[in-house]
Design a protein around this motif. Sequence first.
Motif, short mmCIF file in Angstrom:
data_model
loop_
_atom_site.label_atom_id
_atom_site.label_comp_id
_atom_site.label_asym_id
_atom_site.label_seq_id
_atom_site.Cartn_x
_atom_site.Cartn_y
_atom_site.Cartn_z
N ARG A 188 -5.11 16.25 10.23
CA ARG A 188 -6.21 16.48 9.29
C ARG A 188 -7.27 17.43 9.82
O ARG A 188 -8.05 17.98 9.05
CB ARG A 188 -6.87 15.13 8.95
N ARG A 189 -7.38 17.56 11.13
CA ARG A 189 -8.42 18.42 11.68
C ARG A 189 -7.81 19.40 12.67
O ARG A 189 -6.91 19.06 13.41
CB ARG A 189 -9.46 17.56 12.43
N ASP A 190 -8.35 20.60 12.66
CA ASP A 190 -7.84 21.63 13.56
C ASP A 190 -8.66 21.65 14.86
O ASP A 190 -9.74 21.07 14.92
CB ASP A 190 -7.93 22.99 12.85
N ARG A 238 0.85 -1.20 0.00
CA ARG A 238 0.00 0.00 0.00
C ARG A 238 0.87 1.24 0.00
O ARG A 238 2.05 1.16 0.36
CB ARG A 238 -0.89 0.00 1.24
N LEU A 256 0.46 6.76 2.35
CA LEU A 256 -0.75 7.38 2.89
C LEU A 256 -1.76 6.31 3.32
O LEU A 256 -2.35 6.39 4.40
CB LEU A 256 -1.36 8.29 1.82
N GLN A 257 -1.95 5.30 2.49
CA GLN A 257 -2.91 4.24 2.82
C GLN A 257 -2.44 3.47 4.06
O GLN A 257 -3.25 2.99 4.84
CB GLN A 257 -3.05 3.29 1.65
N PRO A 288 -7.76 3.48 1.09
CA PRO A 288 -6.99 2.35 1.58
C PRO A 288 -7.74 1.03 1.53
O PRO A 288 -7.13 -0.03 1.63
CB PRO A 288 -6.68 2.74 3.03
N TYR A 306 -3.78 4.25 7.62
CA TYR A 306 -5.03 3.65 8.09
C TYR A 306 -4.86 2.17 8.40
O TYR A 306 -5.59 1.62 9.20
CB TYR A 306 -6.14 3.88 7.06
N ARG A 331 -4.81 0.41 12.52
CA ARG A 331 -5.56 -0.77 12.95
C ARG A 331 -4.69 -1.86 13.53
O ARG A 331 -5.18 -2.97 13.77
CB ARG A 331 -6.41 -1.27 11.77
N ARG A 356 -18.22 16.32 13.37
CA ARG A 356 -17.04 15.86 12.64
C ARG A 356 -17.06 14.36 12.37
O ARG A 356 -16.14 13.82 11.77
CB ARG A 356 -15.77 16.17 13.45
N PHE A 357 -18.06 13.68 12.87
CA PHE A 357 -18.10 12.22 12.73
C PHE A 357 -18.01 11.81 11.27
O PHE A 357 -18.59 12.44 10.39
CB PHE A 357 -19.40 11.71 13.35
N ARG A 358 -17.27 10.74 11.02
CA ARG A 358 -17.11 10.27 9.65
C ARG A 358 -18.02 9.07 9.42
O ARG A 358 -17.70 7.96 9.81
CB ARG A 358 -15.65 9.87 9.40
N HIS A 386 -10.75 4.83 16.03
CA HIS A 386 -9.69 5.09 15.06
C HIS A 386 -9.78 6.54 14.64
O HIS A 386 -10.56 6.90 13.78
CB HIS A 386 -9.83 4.14 13.88
N TYR A 387 -8.96 7.36 15.29
CA TYR A 387 -9.14 8.82 15.16
C TYR A 387 -8.81 9.31 13.76
O TYR A 387 -9.40 10.25 13.29
CB TYR A 387 -8.28 9.56 16.18
N GLY A 388 -7.80 8.71 13.12
CA GLY A 388 -7.42 9.16 11.78
C GLY A 388 -7.04 10.63 11.77
O GLY A 388 -7.38 11.34 10.82
N GLY A 430 -13.25 13.10 15.01
CA GLY A 430 -14.36 12.57 14.23
C GLY A 430 -14.65 11.11 14.53
O GLY A 430 -15.52 10.52 13.91
N ASN A 431 -13.88 10.51 15.41
CA ASN A 431 -14.18 9.12 15.73
C ASN A 431 -13.74 8.77 17.14
O ASN A 431 -12.81 9.37 17.66
CB ASN A 431 -13.49 8.20 14.73
N GLU A 476 -13.80 12.14 19.91
CA GLU A 476 -14.73 12.17 18.78
C GLU A 476 -14.88 13.59 18.26
O GLU A 476 -14.91 13.83 17.05
CB GLU A 476 -16.09 11.61 19.18
N VAL A 522 -12.69 16.05 18.48
CA VAL A 522 -11.48 16.55 17.84
C VAL A 522 -11.24 15.87 16.50
O VAL A 522 -10.94 16.52 15.50
CB VAL A 522 -10.27 16.32 18.77
#
Lengths: 397, 133
Positions: A157-159, A51, A54-55, B57, A58, A62, B34-36, A147-149, A143-144, A139, A141
């Motif tokens: 990726r997020r401010d 991969r 970048l891929q 990915p 993710y 995991r 912000r949830f995906r 797995h925050y990503g 989005g999850n 969540e 900050v």
Amino acid sequence: MSKMTIPLGPQHPALKEPVNFTLVLEGEQITGSTVNLGYNHRGVEKAAESRTFLQDIYLIERVCGICSHSHTTCYITCVEELAKALVPERALAIRTLVAELERVHSHLLWLGIAGYEMGFETLFMYSWRDREQVLDCLEMVSGNRVHYGINTIGGVRRDITAEQKKIILSKISYLEERTKYYVKLGTEEPTVLARTQKVGMLPHDVALERGAVGPTARASAVKRDVRKDEPYLIYDKLDFNLITHDTNDVFGRLVVRVLELVESYKIIRQVLNYLPEGPIAVKVPAKIGPGEAVSRYEAPRGEDFHYVKANGTDKPERVKVRAPTMANYPSVSYMLDGGYLADVPMVIAAIDPCMSCTDRAMVYDNKAGKVQIYGWDDLRKYGIEHYKKRGIDFSKM
Amino acid sequence: MKKPARALGEVLSNLFKEKATCNYPFEKAVVDARFRGRIAFESDKCIGCKMCVRACPAKAIEIILSAEQPAAAPVAEGAVPVPAKKKFDCIMSLDRCIYCAQCVDICPKKALISTQDFELAHTDRRTLILHYK
Ligand code: SF4
Ligand code: SF4
């Protein structure tokens, strides 16, 4: 008294993930133990080679559900070093913030599991209820919840907005109050003391000799923490204490983790007040290298270690992950020896094990009934024969 | 220092506290802005560059040329004919998607959108393959 050998795991109510311990018992006392890995090998390192960089973020995320940010940050530090990317300070601060929020969530999770293993389910319920607060922060900050990503190559990726900062600070104040209560509960409640004191002893010199890491080592008075020894991200600008304890038992590990929570709150406040203005990411070309890089990271469970080799394409040539649990396994068999069977779940839980991150492959020979470890030459030979059967000859390569 | 029943006061005080849990699925669960969640697609914005396909990915996205293409705008006398913008469809395999939203970040035209839709469990895997037109 006659000896008896019993297996514990790979499926056992006390183990959250598959691993097997072979215990030799005399009565209910353990006289010998071996750790057997290999039930959950997923081939993540190999998959990473096919991969892009970048891929792989993710994928590497995991490796572990609980310290997903630890693994990506450790991996990405290697990649950014190879790409010679200058990551903006604000991005580093946000990574540090997420890292400490993750530590809080991981330690609260552990506290709950420890309560559960010692039969003190009230503690389990309360600490998991409080853990929701920090999961909400994560969540908000990233989005999850799991797995925050949040990481990307070259930054985040997020401010963080001013409003989020306020919410995080208020949740942290609540958690700080609760943690003070847990400190009291953990050090005074007879149930906790009875189940943890003088259980799973790991003397200072043994911890050093067996290379223990993280809270397991620090509870044996080993002053070892990558955040202090080799500061990464913005840890060199932060003021926090390295927590150690000298009782060498499960109780010490509990105290270290709970006091580390308090340090993490301190760090989170400092990072939020520091948060420099500026961009949150820089652009990094897709093709990276050639070169090699290693990086160390203090995950909630101890030192995490990643190695990345790049060859100038957009995919890594090799990625190597050494999760902290791997470093703590040799200590587990020492801690189990001489203890009681009933304490086994407690001792194993005390290193906060994460089996799947750590697992290694083994080859089990069905006919001979033997486990075999393959070296490089054996593997090469095996690969050539495997493909020969399918009509492809690699022997000249 | 041992103090028995250290947790008793806490337990009693919690009897009078609000519930920490919610009655999902009977009550609606709210996720953060912000949830995906499920990725949505806006066909008229997509230019078919397939950057999302290369970045994903999990190999969950496919971008294909739509079966029906819009007709070219009528050409005025003497003007150079402008070809119509091609239209693209997106096939999203939600059974593969890991909801990382990398495709959303990378799309140059903001044709992919991350929604707050998270109730996506299904007993039939085929229904998880969405064809956005
Ligand atoms: S959705 Fe965006 S990234 Fe994907 S092909 Fe369309 S324009 Fe390109
Ligand atoms: S959210 Fe991630 S896994 Fe899902 S389609 Fe987009 S890039 Fe692929």
